[in-house]
Design a protein around this motif. Sequence first.
Motif, PDB file in Angstrom:
ATOM      1  N   SER A 114       0.829  -1.196   0.000  1.00 19.43           N
ATOM      2  CA  SER A 114       0.000   0.000   0.000  1.00 19.43           C
ATOM      3  C   SER A 114       0.868   1.253   0.000  1.00 19.43           C
ATOM      4  O   SER A 114       0.449   2.307  -0.461  1.00 19.43           O
ATOM      5  CB  SER A 114      -0.944  -0.011   1.185  1.00 19.43           C
ATOM      6  OG  SER A 114      -0.210  -0.055   2.363  1.00 19.43           O
ATOM      7  N   LEU A 117       1.545   2.944  -3.385  1.00 26.06           N
ATOM      8  CA  LEU A 117       0.507   3.729  -4.052  1.00 26.06           C
ATOM      9  C   LEU A 117       0.600   5.180  -3.586  1.00 26.06           C
ATOM     10  O   LEU A 117       0.685   5.448  -2.405  1.00 26.06           O
ATOM     11  CB  LEU A 117      -0.868   3.157  -3.708  1.00 26.06           C
ATOM     12  CG  LEU A 117      -1.113   1.725  -4.164  1.00 26.06           C
ATOM     13  CD1 LEU A 117      -2.383   1.194  -3.526  1.00 26.06           C
ATOM     14  CD2 LEU A 117      -1.216   1.659  -5.672  1.00 26.06           C
ATOM     15  N   SER A 118       0.584   6.098  -4.554  1.00 27.95           N
ATOM     16  CA  SER A 118       0.769   7.497  -4.167  1.00 27.95           C
ATOM     17  C   SER A 118      -0.567   8.140  -3.771  1.00 27.95           C
ATOM     18  O   SER A 118      -0.632   8.986  -2.909  1.00 27.95           O
ATOM     19  CB  SER A 118       1.408   8.274  -5.303  1.00 27.95           C
ATOM     20  OG  SER A 118       0.624   8.067  -6.452  1.00 27.95           O
ATOM     21  N   ASN A 119      -1.628   7.680  -4.384  1.00 31.71           N
ATOM     22  CA  ASN A 119      -2.921   8.276  -4.101  1.00 31.71           C
ATOM     23  C   ASN A 119      -3.480   7.756  -2.772  1.00 31.71           C
ATOM     24  O   ASN A 119      -3.606   6.550  -2.564  1.00 31.71           O
ATOM     25  CB  ASN A 119      -3.863   7.914  -5.256  1.00 31.71           C
ATOM     26  CG  ASN A 119      -5.213   8.532  -5.068  1.00 31.71           C
ATOM     27  OD1 ASN A 119      -5.864   8.334  -4.046  1.00 31.71           O
ATOM     28  ND2 ASN A 119      -5.637   9.279  -6.064  1.00 31.71           N
ATOM     29  N   ILE A 120      -3.825   8.688  -1.930  1.00 27.84           N
ATOM     30  CA  ILE A 120      -4.215   8.312  -0.571  1.00 27.84           C
ATOM     31  C   ILE A 120      -5.516   7.495  -0.538  1.00 27.84           C
ATOM     32  O   ILE A 120      -5.654   6.549   0.237  1.00 27.84           O
ATOM     33  CB  ILE A 120      -4.305   9.582   0.296  1.00 27.84           C
ATOM     34  CG1 ILE A 120      -4.304   9.221   1.760  1.00 27.84           C
ATOM     35  CG2 ILE A 120      -5.480  10.455  -0.016  1.00 27.84           C
ATOM     36  CD1 ILE A 120      -3.483  10.139   2.570  1.00 27.84           C
ATOM     37  N   LYS A 121      -6.439   7.838  -1.435  1.00 25.79           N
ATOM     38  CA  LYS A 121      -7.705   7.074  -1.498  1.00 25.79           C
ATOM     39  C   LYS A 121      -7.428   5.638  -1.957  1.00 25.79           C
ATOM     40  O   LYS A 121      -8.012   4.691  -1.460  1.00 25.79           O
ATOM     41  CB  LYS A 121      -8.674   7.725  -2.487  1.00 25.79           C
ATOM     42  CG  LYS A 121      -9.207   9.051  -2.025  1.00 25.79           C
ATOM     43  CD  LYS A 121     -10.628   8.895  -1.475  1.00 25.79           C
ATOM     44  CE  LYS A 121     -11.181  10.221  -0.995  1.00 25.79           C
ATOM     45  NZ  LYS A 121     -11.181  10.390   0.457  1.00 25.79           N
ATOM     46  N   GLU A 122      -6.510   5.545  -2.932  1.00 25.82           N
ATOM     47  CA  GLU A 122      -6.164   4.193  -3.419  1.00 25.82           C
ATOM     48  C   GLU A 122      -5.520   3.368  -2.311  1.00 25.82           C
ATOM     49  O   GLU A 122      -5.777   2.192  -2.165  1.00 25.82           O
ATOM     50  CB  GLU A 122      -5.168   4.290  -4.581  1.00 25.82           C
ATOM     51  CG  GLU A 122      -5.810   4.567  -5.908  1.00 25.82           C
ATOM     52  CD  GLU A 122      -4.769   4.685  -7.006  1.00 25.82           C
ATOM     53  OE1 GLU A 122      -3.663   4.125  -6.859  1.00 25.82           O
ATOM     54  OE2 GLU A 122      -5.062   5.367  -8.005  1.00 25.82           O
ATOM     55  N   LYS A 123      -4.663   4.042  -1.545  1.00 25.20           N
ATOM     56  CA  LYS A 123      -3.978   3.353  -0.443  1.00 25.20           C
ATOM     57  C   LYS A 123      -4.995   2.783   0.539  1.00 25.20           C
ATOM     58  O   LYS A 123      -4.927   1.624   0.932  1.00 25.20           O
ATOM     59  CB  LYS A 123      -3.118   4.364   0.330  1.00 25.20           C
ATOM     60  CG  LYS A 123      -1.668   4.308   0.019  1.00 25.20           C
ATOM     61  CD  LYS A 123      -0.917   5.191   0.995  1.00 25.20           C
ATOM     62  CE  LYS A 123       0.332   5.701   0.335  1.00 25.20           C
ATOM     63  NZ  LYS A 123       1.104   6.623   1.129  1.00 25.20           N
ATOM     64  N   LYS A 126      -6.913  -0.057  -0.965  1.00 24.52           N
ATOM     65  CA  LYS A 126      -6.101  -1.273  -1.068  1.00 24.52           C
ATOM     66  C   LYS A 126      -6.006  -1.981   0.287  1.00 24.52           C
ATOM     67  O   LYS A 126      -6.137  -3.208   0.376  1.00 24.52           O
ATOM     68  CB  LYS A 126      -4.703  -0.875  -1.569  1.00 24.52           C
ATOM     69  CG  LYS A 126      -3.695  -1.996  -1.610  1.00 24.52           C
ATOM     70  CD  LYS A 126      -3.870  -2.812  -2.886  1.00 24.52           C
ATOM     71  CE  LYS A 126      -2.831  -3.882  -3.039  1.00 24.52           C
ATOM     72  NZ  LYS A 126      -3.057  -5.073  -2.270  1.00 24.52           N
ATOM     73  N   ASP A 328      -8.758  10.230   5.920  1.00 26.41           N
ATOM     74  CA  ASP A 328      -8.125   9.125   5.182  1.00 26.41           C
ATOM     75  C   ASP A 328      -6.793   8.683   5.806  1.00 26.41           C
ATOM     76  O   ASP A 328      -6.543   7.497   5.987  1.00 26.41           O
ATOM     77  CB  ASP A 328      -7.869   9.532   3.721  1.00 26.41           C
ATOM     78  CG  ASP A 328      -9.144   9.513   2.896  1.00 26.41           C
ATOM     79  OD1 ASP A 328     -10.105   8.834   3.308  1.00 26.41           O
ATOM     80  OD2 ASP A 328      -9.176  10.177   1.843  1.00 26.41           O
ATOM     81  N   GLU A 329      -5.947   9.680   6.099  1.00 31.62           N
ATOM     82  CA  GLU A 329      -4.614   9.316   6.612  1.00 31.62           C
ATOM     83  C   GLU A 329      -4.703   8.599   7.948  1.00 31.62           C
ATOM     84  O   GLU A 329      -3.977   7.636   8.209  1.00 31.62           O
ATOM     85  CB  GLU A 329      -3.748  10.561   6.734  1.00 31.62           C
ATOM     86  CG  GLU A 329      -3.337  11.058   5.369  1.00 31.62           C
ATOM     87  CD  GLU A 329      -2.240  12.091   5.428  1.00 31.62           C
ATOM     88  OE1 GLU A 329      -1.553  12.172   6.442  1.00 31.62           O
ATOM     89  OE2 GLU A 329      -2.104  12.815   4.422  1.00 31.62           O
TER      90      GLU A 329
END
Length: 373
Positions: A114, A117-123, A126, A328-329
Amino acid sequence: MSSMSEQDFWRVLTHIAENMKTDEETGKLGLELGIPQYDIEGSKVANRHGIVYEGTFNMLKKWSRLQHQETSLRILRQALERVRRIDLCESMDRGESTSSIPDVAAFAFAETESNELSNIKEKLGKLREDLKNYRKHDKTRPEVVRIGLYGVIGCGKSAFADSIKQAFTGTYEYCAGEMPMATQGTKIKQKIPITDRIHIMDDRGTRGLDVRLIREELIPQICGKRGVDNRKRITGGTVIHCPVFVCTFKPFGIRHLDVLEPFIQEFSRAVIDLYGRHMMVVVLHKEYLQQNGMLTDVKERFESGTGVPVDNFWIFENYTRNNHEHNDEKSIDFLKFLKRCVLVGEMNNDYIIQKSAEKQSPLDRLLTWYHTS
Ligand SMILES: Nc1nc2c(ncn2[C@@H]2O[C@H](COP(=O)(O)OP(=O)(O)OP(=O)(O)O)[C@@H](O)[C@H]2O)c(=O)[nH]1
Ligand SMILES: [Mg+2]
């Protein structure tokens, strides 16, 4: 360094297992890999039932779970060379990448994935996906990995269980029942299922941090030898695969370390006696630490004073009943922690199985092998 995918790795193991010509060859490979004799014997027996190479495949799979991510492929290659089956190394070279093989948990569960992945939503997506799919179809693992929360009354265990749940689902639910002000907290140990296969067990808080509690109450609970209820009766317990000690510095301030340090040292020692590795430790009320300029101090003192490895030590600000706006974070951190716990839980489970198998008679060992592989 990229790693071989789980699928490719299973293909490598299948190819090796399929191409072992005799029991003797399987035995030699097993010995080169340091696999216990009873597992080797069990694999030979299993090869005679159902799929002919299934026993060898399961033996290798079980072995791989106990290996380190960075070295397992190299060890496998060396062992094949020593048993003069270098031809089987080809299957490793045909994979997408040959640089390393993930260990047990990392197959489906690489912690680094994870991060790539640079995109936080994608992270976040995932992480949720990985956890959702965790061992969905794998019957060789324990049915459920149980993560147990321990700590003094009011330190934030229930809010922490709810926070993990929120991070996973994206919605706040009042599941574990954090303690509203001026009322009582958790009375009976409660289960908060995150998925069908990952459960958090939210324990009743302890009164204070007397080190005697550890071996008299907490370890027996972790072993499933005693439960907790509001009348202090001993009830049927459940084994906890990953114990987590939860604490807070609010309202005591940094001086609370004088009490925490010896308790954590002793608790971790007891968990090492049981599982061969450290427990997880969580500090809550991160904002309180930040606001009071204590964050760095706490981190440094924990690392130097408690002996708990950095990977096992986490600091969080919970989502709470009054403040649970999604972030998200923050959710990513909760889920990374959860993944780590599942990993630790799996390894602890393997450790217990191996230890109990070592104590058994050859026949019992064979039976254990059947039940666990
Ligand atoms: N601000 C803030 N409040 C928190 C945090 N964690 C817990 N709390 C609050 O602390 C109080 C106690 O939290 P609980 O989760 O009930 O504590 P507990 O450890 O489950 O308590 P027992 O079940 O009695 O052992 C609640 O009012 C929570 O809202 C945190 O990280 N930050
Ligand atoms: Mg509680």
